[in-house]
Design an enzyme around this catalytic site. Sequence first.
Site, PDB file in Angstrom:
ATOM      1  N   ARG A   1       7.138   5.054   2.315  1.00 41.65           N
ATOM      2  CA  ARG A   1       5.855   6.000   2.514  1.00 41.65           C
ATOM      3  C   ARG A   1       4.950   5.844   3.340  1.00 41.65           C
ATOM      4  O   ARG A   1       4.426   6.439   4.186  1.00 41.65           O
ATOM      5  CB  ARG A   1       5.322   6.393   1.051  1.00 41.65           C
TER       6      ARG A   1
ATOM      7  N   ASP B   1      -2.502  -1.502  -3.898  1.00 39.31           N
ATOM      8  CA  ASP B   1      -2.758  -0.403  -4.674  1.00 39.31           C
ATOM      9  C   ASP B   1      -1.691  -0.107  -5.505  1.00 39.31           C
ATOM     10  O   ASP B   1      -1.831   0.954  -6.310  1.00 39.31           O
ATOM     11  CB  ASP B   1      -3.050   0.846  -3.764  1.00 39.31           C
TER      12      ASP B   1
ATOM     13  N   MET C   1       0.779  -1.032  -0.026  1.00 40.70           N
ATOM     14  CA  MET C   1      -0.206  -0.063  -0.022  1.00 40.70           C
ATOM     15  C   MET C   1       0.968   1.229  -0.080  1.00 40.70           C
ATOM     16  O   MET C   1       1.823   1.333   0.956  1.00 40.70           O
ATOM     17  CB  MET C   1      -0.714   0.057   1.269  1.00 40.70           C
ATOM     18  N   HIS C   2       0.931   2.023  -1.081  1.00 41.96           N
ATOM     19  CA  HIS C   2       1.824   3.088  -0.945  1.00 41.96           C
ATOM     20  C   HIS C   2       1.327   4.273  -1.826  1.00 41.96           C
ATOM     21  O   HIS C   2       1.995   5.472  -1.805  1.00 41.96           O
ATOM     22  CB  HIS C   2       3.088   2.751  -1.602  1.00 41.96           C
ATOM     23  N   ARG C   3       0.072   4.406  -2.453  1.00 39.72           N
ATOM     24  CA  ARG C   3      -0.442   5.617  -3.066  1.00 39.72           C
ATOM     25  C   ARG C   3      -0.868   6.632  -2.165  1.00 39.72           C
ATOM     26  O   ARG C   3      -1.479   6.357  -1.246  1.00 39.72           O
ATOM     27  CB  ARG C   3      -1.478   5.188  -4.060  1.00 39.72           C
TER      28      ARG C   3
END
Length: 353
Positions: free
Chosen positions: A235, A276, A202-204
């Site tokens: 992130r 994502d 998950m990074h967006r």
Amino acid sequence: MRVLSVVGARPQFVKLAPVAHALQDSGCEHVIVHTGQHYDADMSDVFFDDLRIPQPTVHLGVGSGSHGVQTGAILSSMDAVLEEHKPDWVLVYGDTNSTVAAALSAVKLHFPVAHLEAGLRAFNRRLPEEHNRVLTDHAADLLLAPTDVAMGHLASEGLAERSVLVGDVMTDVLYTVRDSLAGRVPPLPEGVSGRDYVVATMHRADNTDDPGRLRAIVEAMAALPIPVVLLAHPRLVARAEVFGIDLAFGAIRPVRPLSYPDMIAAILGSSGVVTDSGGLQKETFLLRVPCTTVRDETEWPETLVGGWNVLCPDPAGVVRAVARPQPEPSDSVPYGDGHAAESVVRALVDRMK
Ligand code: UD1
């Protein structure tokens, strides 16, 4: 022919690998510029080593920053690099800040620009990736598209004449790495084995930068009935820390990002993926591992056919989506035959004439 590739972020190193090999095989001169957008060893060096990518000729070392700061730093460093190497093509990859900055600097100095992975659209103007890919497509001289759908988007924006369908270079890498795994055992957290685990990333910004949404996503993953091996992007780790969200919670076992071969081995051994990431949606589809994508839309709609990938924008739906029945077998191959990089080199040579 002298090609100057500009890369900076993890997925771009993956895309660069087959292109670098194909350029080498065809005797072309290749200058690799690393912007330094990603700099941790497990976000950068490990890809150059594992995927046998030649070391960058130039490293701009820009590091992290807000969009304007990061994009501007690349832009202001590129003039001297382009004037020194005078490439026949500047090749930019994907949709990051490194992509749009390199494309813009080359256009301004009248160097021909080719955009690899052109024509992808999420039709969501909130996404930084959407700004980057649209601006880069309209700036570039040659648009190297991975799919028919991407070709359609480019045509509808009046860019058909500059577009060539080459296939997807990430598919080239995936097939090569998959075929070389030879029983490789990925480093999974203690107590995780068999097929009884899910891999998650998950990074967006849309998922990580709002504390309420990030908390809801973490709670949904934590509630899964089997361990969730969370390959934690820096992130995500940074935002979770700022918001006071514990990632090692419930079913979640957070680990550092894996190398590309270990990640593919981990996915192949898993019962499913929650993500994502754009690239991972495609990789899971090609490996025929069910994927649940925590987003409203996808740039890779081909993965949705047959239910191998499902979009689950509401975190509350993740548990049910992961528990869905195994999709029907499919022999669909919408991303090419694993030789896209050779088509990229052919297109660069042809269009140079
Ligand atoms: C970038 C791309 C995104 C791509 C992703 C792949 C843009 C706008 N976004 O997002 O399209 O899908 O890469 O991973 O270009 N950080 C580190 N170490 C690193 C790199 C980043 O600690 O090596 C941390 C920093 O806190 C940084 C944050 O991660 O501020 C975000 O990094 P950044 O390069 O701005 O964007 P990504 O989220 O990685």
